[in-house]
Design an enzyme around this catalytic site. Sequence first.
Site, mmCIF file in Angstrom:
data_model
loop_
_atom_site.group_PDB
_atom_site.id
_atom_site.type_symbol
_atom_site.label_atom_id
_atom_site.label_comp_id
_atom_site.label_asym_id
_atom_site.label_seq_id
_atom_site.Cartn_x
_atom_site.Cartn_y
_atom_site.Cartn_z
ATOM 1 N N LYS A 35 0.458 -1.363 -0.073
ATOM 2 C CA LYS A 35 0.465 -0.026 0.017
ATOM 3 C C LYS A 35 0.923 1.444 0.197
ATOM 4 O O LYS A 35 0.027 2.115 -0.786
ATOM 5 C CB LYS A 35 -1.091 0.151 0.943
ATOM 6 C CG LYS A 35 -1.982 -1.358 1.282
ATOM 7 C CD LYS A 35 -2.718 -1.837 2.628
ATOM 8 C CE LYS A 35 -3.878 -2.603 2.145
ATOM 9 N NZ LYS A 35 -4.490 -2.911 2.977
ATOM 10 N N GLN A 77 -4.769 -1.842 9.232
ATOM 11 C CA GLN A 77 -4.819 -2.844 9.288
ATOM 12 C C GLN A 77 -5.165 -4.019 9.699
ATOM 13 O O GLN A 77 -5.112 -4.226 11.046
ATOM 14 C CB GLN A 77 -3.468 -2.846 8.893
ATOM 15 C CG GLN A 77 -3.172 -4.651 7.375
ATOM 16 C CD GLN A 77 -3.750 -4.338 6.788
ATOM 17 O OE1 GLN A 77 -3.100 -4.258 5.869
ATOM 18 N NE2 GLN A 77 -4.071 -5.695 5.852
ATOM 19 N N ASP A 122 -10.607 2.669 3.726
ATOM 20 C CA ASP A 122 -11.051 1.700 3.561
ATOM 21 C C ASP A 122 -12.714 1.349 3.164
ATOM 22 O O ASP A 122 -12.755 0.184 2.617
ATOM 23 C CB ASP A 122 -10.607 0.710 5.164
ATOM 24 C CG ASP A 122 -9.452 -0.162 4.546
ATOM 25 O OD1 ASP A 122 -9.534 -0.532 3.695
ATOM 26 O OD2 ASP A 122 -9.293 -0.532 5.714
HETATM 27 N N1 GUN Z 1 -6.772 -6.573 6.048
HETATM 28 C C1 GUN Z 1 -6.747 -7.902 4.816
HETATM 29 N N2 GUN Z 1 -7.609 -6.976 4.020
HETATM 30 C C2 GUN Z 1 -7.552 -5.801 4.641
HETATM 31 C C3 GUN Z 1 -8.029 -4.471 3.631
HETATM 32 O O1 GUN Z 1 -8.938 -4.526 2.832
HETATM 33 N N3 GUN Z 1 -8.253 -3.414 5.090
HETATM 34 C C4 GUN Z 1 -7.307 -3.361 5.852
HETATM 35 N N4 GUN Z 1 -7.555 -2.515 6.800
HETATM 36 N N5 GUN Z 1 -7.362 -4.096 6.432
HETATM 37 C C5 GUN Z 1 -7.064 -5.692 6.244
#
Ligand code: GUN
Length: 283
Positions: free
Chosen positions: A53, A97, A120
């Site tokens: 990311k 996350q 998100d």
């Molecule tokens: N953990 C797995 N996929 C995601 C996601 O798309 N966003 C977040 N914040 N955590 C995750």
Amino acid sequence: MTAQLIDGNALSRQLRADVSARVAALKAKGITPGLAVILVGDNPASQVYVRNKVKACEDTGMHSVLERWPATLSENELLARVDALNRDASIHGILVQLPLPAHIDAQKVIEAISPAKDVDGFHIASAGALMTGMPGFWPCTPYGCMKMLESVGYQLKGKHAVVIGRSNIVGKPMALMLLQQNATVTICHSGTRDLKAMTLQADVIVAAVGKRNVLTADMVKPGAVVLDVGMNRNDEGKLCGDVDFDGVKEVAGWISPVPGGVGPMTITMLMVNTLESAERLVA
Ligand code: GUN
């Protein structure tokens, strides 16, 4: 192979080029889109995700902040960090996350993020906006799936879409997005009595369970579109999805591979959401 490939890498490259151009235009107006990523603990998969990311931010010219905290961080300390980032004008998107350590209430943390920075799309305000067709951030993975369907010119109106999986992150928002495009939508899950009877009726199948071989060739109507959201490892340790790709590609009309399908699109849509959060400041 009868199916045509829906290439998430190629589509991501196209979309990220557009993001980069829009980032440059915003920068010319004095605004650099900024994403803050918070990682608590040392989950190995999460470490890879957050690194990707942050790299995507760098590649598109965005500002990013990666906060790494030990698994011992308290819920209150994490809430205080979210609060500080809500008030930080250089940050347009906040991502915590998941999964979080067990002593932290993940939903409470998500609800602490300002809906204006919820890139998100996990906040209940974002979920409510999606459900009612109001403007708001869409969760990145199902949003990426919609872009993949759009990229091949697929018309959803009147089609039967079957979503396998009912998570808040993928299954449920996916169903709402398909519904918004006038598909007839069925959500299947672990309590579904005859999954094959459902998928055989489907023009579009989205597999989002997190288990290998949930969808096999005998379960797919010839010509159907199959999107694979799964991220699993096979017996040799190789990355694979929820779909038996080798079998299903002989029946489907379109199919997304793993790796190189939905995965890169998730991060691309995170870039899009963060950019659009910043663009709202000049709209
Ligand atoms: N953990 C797995 N996929 C995601 C996601 O798309 N966003 C977040 N914040 N955590 C995750």
